[in-house]
Design a protein around this motif. Structure first.
Motif, mmCIF file in Angstrom:
data_model
loop_
_atom_site.group_PDB
_atom_site.id
_atom_site.type_symbol
_atom_site.label_atom_id
_atom_site.label_comp_id
_atom_site.label_asym_id
_atom_site.label_seq_id
_atom_site.Cartn_x
_atom_site.Cartn_y
_atom_site.Cartn_z
ATOM 1 N N GLU A 45 0.738 -1.258 -0.074
ATOM 2 C CA GLU A 45 0.020 0.106 -0.055
ATOM 3 C C GLU A 45 0.783 1.300 0.042
ATOM 4 O O GLU A 45 0.669 2.299 -0.708
ATOM 5 N N LEU A 48 2.062 1.633 -3.641
ATOM 6 C CA LEU A 48 1.092 2.344 -4.556
ATOM 7 C C LEU A 48 0.812 3.791 -4.274
ATOM 8 O O LEU A 48 0.690 4.491 -5.096
ATOM 9 N N SER A 49 0.493 4.150 -2.861
ATOM 10 C CA SER A 49 0.476 5.274 -2.671
ATOM 11 C C SER A 49 1.551 6.265 -2.972
ATOM 12 O O SER A 49 1.212 7.389 -3.340
ATOM 13 N N TRP A 51 3.499 6.132 -5.377
ATOM 14 C CA TRP A 51 3.497 6.365 -6.848
ATOM 15 C C TRP A 51 2.198 7.029 -7.684
ATOM 16 O O TRP A 51 2.330 7.220 -9.047
ATOM 17 N N ARG A 52 1.241 6.960 -6.757
ATOM 18 C CA ARG A 52 0.042 7.399 -7.497
ATOM 19 C C ARG A 52 0.098 8.626 -8.159
ATOM 20 O O ARG A 52 -0.271 8.984 -9.339
ATOM 21 N N HIS A 56 -0.452 7.421 -11.885
ATOM 22 C CA HIS A 56 -2.008 7.124 -12.008
ATOM 23 C C HIS A 56 -2.446 7.804 -13.324
ATOM 24 O O HIS A 56 -3.170 7.164 -14.178
ATOM 25 N N ARG A 60 -3.821 6.188 -16.644
ATOM 26 C CA ARG A 60 -5.172 6.184 -17.022
ATOM 27 C C ARG A 60 -5.448 6.717 -18.408
ATOM 28 O O ARG A 60 -6.318 6.218 -19.141
ATOM 29 N N TYR A 193 2.528 -1.049 -10.434
ATOM 30 C CA TYR A 193 1.607 -0.354 -9.816
ATOM 31 C C TYR A 193 -0.034 -0.913 -10.524
ATOM 32 O O TYR A 193 -0.724 -1.051 -9.680
ATOM 33 N N LEU A 197 -2.925 -2.314 -8.540
ATOM 34 C CA LEU A 197 -4.561 -2.014 -8.325
ATOM 35 C C LEU A 197 -5.430 -3.142 -8.819
ATOM 36 O O LEU A 197 -6.483 -3.033 -8.440
#
Length: 249
Positions: A45, A48-49, A51-52, A56, A60, A193, A197
């Motif tokens: 976690e 992931l947090s 690198w968001r 992201h 996306r 990542y 997710l």
């Protein structure tokens, strides 16, 4: 207080190490590994947090270009050893068609075309795999550990009397590998990542000697097992579910 001082001092040493190696992927991975050990490691976690913000939105947009929401329902990574590439596919639900997202160069792999049969043969496995573990604190930056040997690998080994099949096969950072697929630190972060997710249970990994959608079946070489053509036939059938180069848009 003492712990904080040690961490600050270690960070300074690691910073100097990174500078000394001119921030190569290997230097960055080593520095990050030492720092992670000093702080007690990162959780999935936390990785992931952290690198968001940088990953992201760009990712996306890549999925939006393929008309998919991000993160998608499922992901497939198709690795082709002869082309040294991993192709990333996604789909919105199990009944949907796979959509091509991007290609990731494989910077380092060892061995020849053909399956992995035992520890120390330097081979990258071939077949159908799952993500067994997402390692946020690897020595080669972050990594996706494959479930090699899978049930097929173990079954064939039992029939042939082979033991010590090896393991610790990963998709990881840096630019070199023995038995794994090294994709560089930035690409490793993106794949990690994405896997985090989507969840490792919905990540499919296929490793093939070549792209059977456009290439012919390779001739079985001396010393390769007699079950190999049957495995390649299954790979060819599974790969037909993915769009080819000519149909990607």
């Amino acid at each position: 207080m003492r712990t904080a001082f040690v961490l600050v001092a270690l960070a300074a040493v690691i910073g100097g190490l990174s500078t000394a190696v001119k921030y190569t992927d290997h230097g960055e991975a080593l520095a990050g590994y030492l720092l992670a050990k000093a702080r007690g490691g990162y959780s999935l976690e936390e990785r992931l947090s952290s690198w968001r913000a940088k990953l992201h939105e760009p990712m996306r947009q890549e999925f939006a270009a393929a008309h998919l929401l991000f993160p998608p329902e499922e992901i497939s990574l198709l690795a082709f050893k002869d082309r040294r590439v991993i192709e990333v596919y996604g789909r919105s639900q199990p009944s949907s068609a796979w959509q091509f997202i991007k290609s990731v160069p494989v910077l380092g792999l060892s061995g020849q075309l053909g399956p992995k049969l035992h520890a120390g043969d330097l081979q990258v496995p071939e077949g159908f795999y799952r993500a067994e573990f997402l390692n946020p604190n690897g020595r080669f930056h972050v990594s996706i550990r494959l479930n090699y040997p899978n049930s097929f690998d173990r079954q064939q080994a039992q029939i042939e009397g082979r033991t010590n099949l090896g393991g610790d096969i990963m998709i990881h950072g840096t630019a070199s590998s023995v038995g794994c697929l090294a994709v560089g630190n930035r690409s490793a972060e993106e794949l990690f990542y994405l896997a985090g997710l989507v969840s490792k249970e919905k990540l499919h990994i296929i490793i093939s000697p070549t792209d059977f959608r456009s290439a012919s079946m390779p001739t079985r070489q001396p010393g390769q097992p007699d079950w190999l053509p049957a495995l390649y036939g299954k790979l060819q059938l599974e790969l037909s579910a993915y769009p080819t180069h000519l149909t990607r848009r």
